[in-house]
Design an enzyme around this catalytic site. Structure first.
Site, PDB file in Angstrom:
ATOM      1  N   CYS A  16       0.850  -1.196   0.000  1.00  0.00           N
ATOM      2  CA  CYS A  16       0.000   0.000   0.000  1.00  0.00           C
ATOM      3  C   CYS A  16       0.879   1.237   0.000  1.00  0.00           C
ATOM      4  CB  CYS A  16      -0.906   0.002   1.233  1.00  0.00           C
ATOM      5  SG  CYS A  16      -2.167   1.304   1.227  1.00  0.00           S
ATOM      6  N   GLY A  67      -4.273  -4.261   1.357  1.00  0.00           N
ATOM      7  CA  GLY A  67      -3.410  -3.322   0.651  1.00  0.00           C
ATOM      8  C   GLY A  67      -4.171  -2.338  -0.230  1.00  0.00           C
ATOM      9  N   SER A 123     -12.343   4.740   0.800  1.00  0.00           N
ATOM     10  CA  SER A 123     -12.147   4.871   2.247  1.00  0.00           C
ATOM     11  C   SER A 123     -12.024   6.342   2.623  1.00  0.00           C
ATOM     12  CB  SER A 123     -10.890   4.112   2.684  1.00  0.00           C
ATOM     13  OG  SER A 123     -11.038   2.728   2.457  1.00  0.00           O
ATOM     14  N   ASP A 275     -10.626 -12.391   5.088  1.00  0.00           N
ATOM     15  CA  ASP A 275      -9.440 -11.546   5.153  1.00  0.00           C
ATOM     16  C   ASP A 275      -9.098 -11.127   6.579  1.00  0.00           C
ATOM     17  OD1 ASP A 275     -11.623  -9.799   5.238  1.00  0.00           O
ATOM     18  OD2 ASP A 275     -10.552  -8.185   4.216  1.00  0.00           O
ATOM     19  N   CYS A 315     -26.547 -15.562  24.168  1.00  0.00           N
ATOM     20  CA  CYS A 315     -27.126 -15.333  22.843  1.00  0.00           C
ATOM     21  C   CYS A 315     -28.455 -16.085  22.690  1.00  0.00           C
ATOM     22  CB  CYS A 315     -26.160 -15.791  21.754  1.00  0.00           C
ATOM     23  SG  CYS A 315     -24.633 -14.831  21.646  1.00  0.00           S
ATOM     24  N   CYS A 318     -31.307 -14.119  23.810  1.00  0.00           N
ATOM     25  CA  CYS A 318     -31.321 -12.731  23.332  1.00  0.00           C
ATOM     26  C   CYS A 318     -32.331 -12.561  22.209  1.00  0.00           C
ATOM     27  CB  CYS A 318     -29.928 -12.335  22.849  1.00  0.00           C
ATOM     28  SG  CYS A 318     -29.856 -10.647  22.199  1.00  0.00           S
ATOM     29  N   CYS A 346     -21.122  -6.555  21.491  1.00  0.00           N
ATOM     30  CA  CYS A 346     -22.469  -7.028  21.831  1.00  0.00           C
ATOM     31  C   CYS A 346     -23.342  -5.926  22.423  1.00  0.00           C
ATOM     32  CB  CYS A 346     -22.378  -8.216  22.782  1.00  0.00           C
ATOM     33  SG  CYS A 346     -23.976  -8.858  23.324  1.00  0.00           S
TER      34      CYS A 346
END
Length: 418
Positions: A16, A67, A123, A275, A315, A318, A346
């Site tokens: 990058c 990158g 971005s 990723d 959970c 919930c 959470c």
């Protein structure tokens, strides 16, 4: 092949031209330290595209990330399109997305992106003061001005683009300011991603947001959006919630019940499941050696995806489990944690859902009524709005976990409150 999947491609690996302080991917260069510069070779590119387009997919979806993928230059993306055209069957649909910092965008590249309908994600973390705090070049120079120049280049060439804002410790308390700024510069497609990073001891790094901060930020964005912008501004997480309420479809991976959504392809063809989890331990194979069906059925990939539905005991009681499915594994597995750990975010998700869901239900019901007036046959996935349409106990769960409903979301009693 099993269910559809997409490819997230890192053609320049972690290389990058910027050094954003919060970047989680830059450290992945250590996996490929044998080379200083990483660029995807033509044979790897061709093999990846030709084999993927030989599978059966409703849409062949390529995400080009880094990158910084624009380091590859315009000639590389000309080859991308050429290979897609060569190996695509008649009638095939291809979707290309490019995530970029936009500082290297020029008219030649932008013209190609427009010609072949690439959707570009830019971005941008908000106004100059907020954006430049973390997003700088390797030499420490500010980048906000160059990003705006890149955006103008995209506009000039009529490229479709949206904004990706990483919500970090600097901008998390200024939701309304960030939202209004993006509107002021004419950007009406927003994606907000929480910055959650830890050191090796499991302590949050300085740019990480807390769950409470994340919830307050989302509520702030939502209040601005619901007040005047529901037909003007697209916020990805809001769109995803409405997609689920109306059609029973998760369009954002962290909401689904299984993480087998896509494959990451590194510059040399190495394959990983996500990723956020590009590690030597989770390398599944290489596109030059392994087929997609083999990769899709590999024990490591199946096991990785299965962890998503291994929820914390909290959970299962919930009321928001149906819409969050425990949140992204990245926010549960940090510092050697188990998938049963509650998400770091959470508390924030709960605050946001409590605040926004009554409005989302009304919006979803309005969409359904409009469809009915238009004579559109409703789909079958409206489980939260119409509990009687929930799956049978032995049906596959709607979340995509692969489990029977009774052993997945059905075991949590999630519709009891409705």
């Amino acid at each position: 092949m099993g269910k559809p999947f997409s490819l997230l491609v890192k053609p320049a690996s972690a290389d990058c031209n910027l050094r954003c302080r919060y970047c989680f991917y830059i450290e992945k260069s250590s996996l490929y330290s044998q080379a200083d510069i990483h660029r995807m070779p033509d044979d790897v590119l061709e093999r990846m595209i030709s084999t993927y387009m030989a599978t059966r997919q409703p849409v062949y979806t390529f995400g080009w990330q880094g990158g910084e993928p624009t380091l590859m230059g315009v000639k590389f993306f000309e080859k991308v399109v050429s290979f897609q055209q060569r190996y695509g069957r008649p009638g095939s649909k291809v979707s290309n997305g490019l995530q970029t910092n936009a500082t290297l965008i020029d008219d030649e590249l932008a013209a190609l992106l427009a010609r072949y309908n690439f959707l570009v994600g830019v971005s941008l973390d908000g106004p100059e003061e907020l954006h430049d705090y973390y997003r700088r070049t390797a030499g420490g120079q500010k980048t906000h001005r160059k990003v705006l120049q890149g955006i103008e280049c995209l506009r000039r060439n009529k490229v479709e683009f949206n904004i990706l804002t990483l919500v970090n410790s600097k901008n998390v308390g200024r939701a309304r300011e960030v939202y209004q700024y993006l509107k002021d510069i004419g950007c009406f497609y927003h994606q907000y991603i929480p910055c959650v990073e830890f050191d090796e001891k499991g302590d949050p790094l300085p740019y990480t947001v807390t769950g409470e901060e994340w919830g307050d930020f989302l509520c702030g964005i939502f209040d601005e959006w619901i007040r005047a912008d529901i037909y003007r501004v697209s916020v990805r997480i809001f769109d995803s919630i409405l997609n689920f309420l109306v059609d029973g479809i998760y369009t954002t991976c962290h909401l689904a019940g299984n993480c087998c959504q896509y494959f990451v392809v590194e510059y040399n063809g190495d394959i990983y499941p996500c990723d956020f989890f590009v590690t030597e331990k989770l390398k599944l194979g290489n596109v030059m050696e392994n087929g997609w069906e083999e990769l899709e059925n590999s024990p490591a990939y199946v096991e990785f995806g299965r962890q998503k539905a291994e929820w914390n005991s909290q959970c299962r009681s919930c009321r928001w489990l149906y819409i969050c499915s425990g949140d992204c594994l990245k926010h549960r597995l940090y510092a050697g944690g188990r998938p049963e750990r509650l998400s770091w975010l959470c508390a924030g998700w709960k605050k946001f859902f409590e605040h926004s869901m009554p409005y989302f239900r009304q919006l979803a019901l309005g969409i359904l009524r409009e469809r009915e007036r238009a004579g559109i046959v409703p789909k079958t996935g409206r489980y939260e709005l119409f509990p009687e349409k929930r799956p049978g106990r032995n049906d596959a769960c709607f979340c995509g976990s692969g489990k029977k409903y009774k052993r997945c979301h059905g075991s949590a009693g999630i519709f009891d409150a409705y």
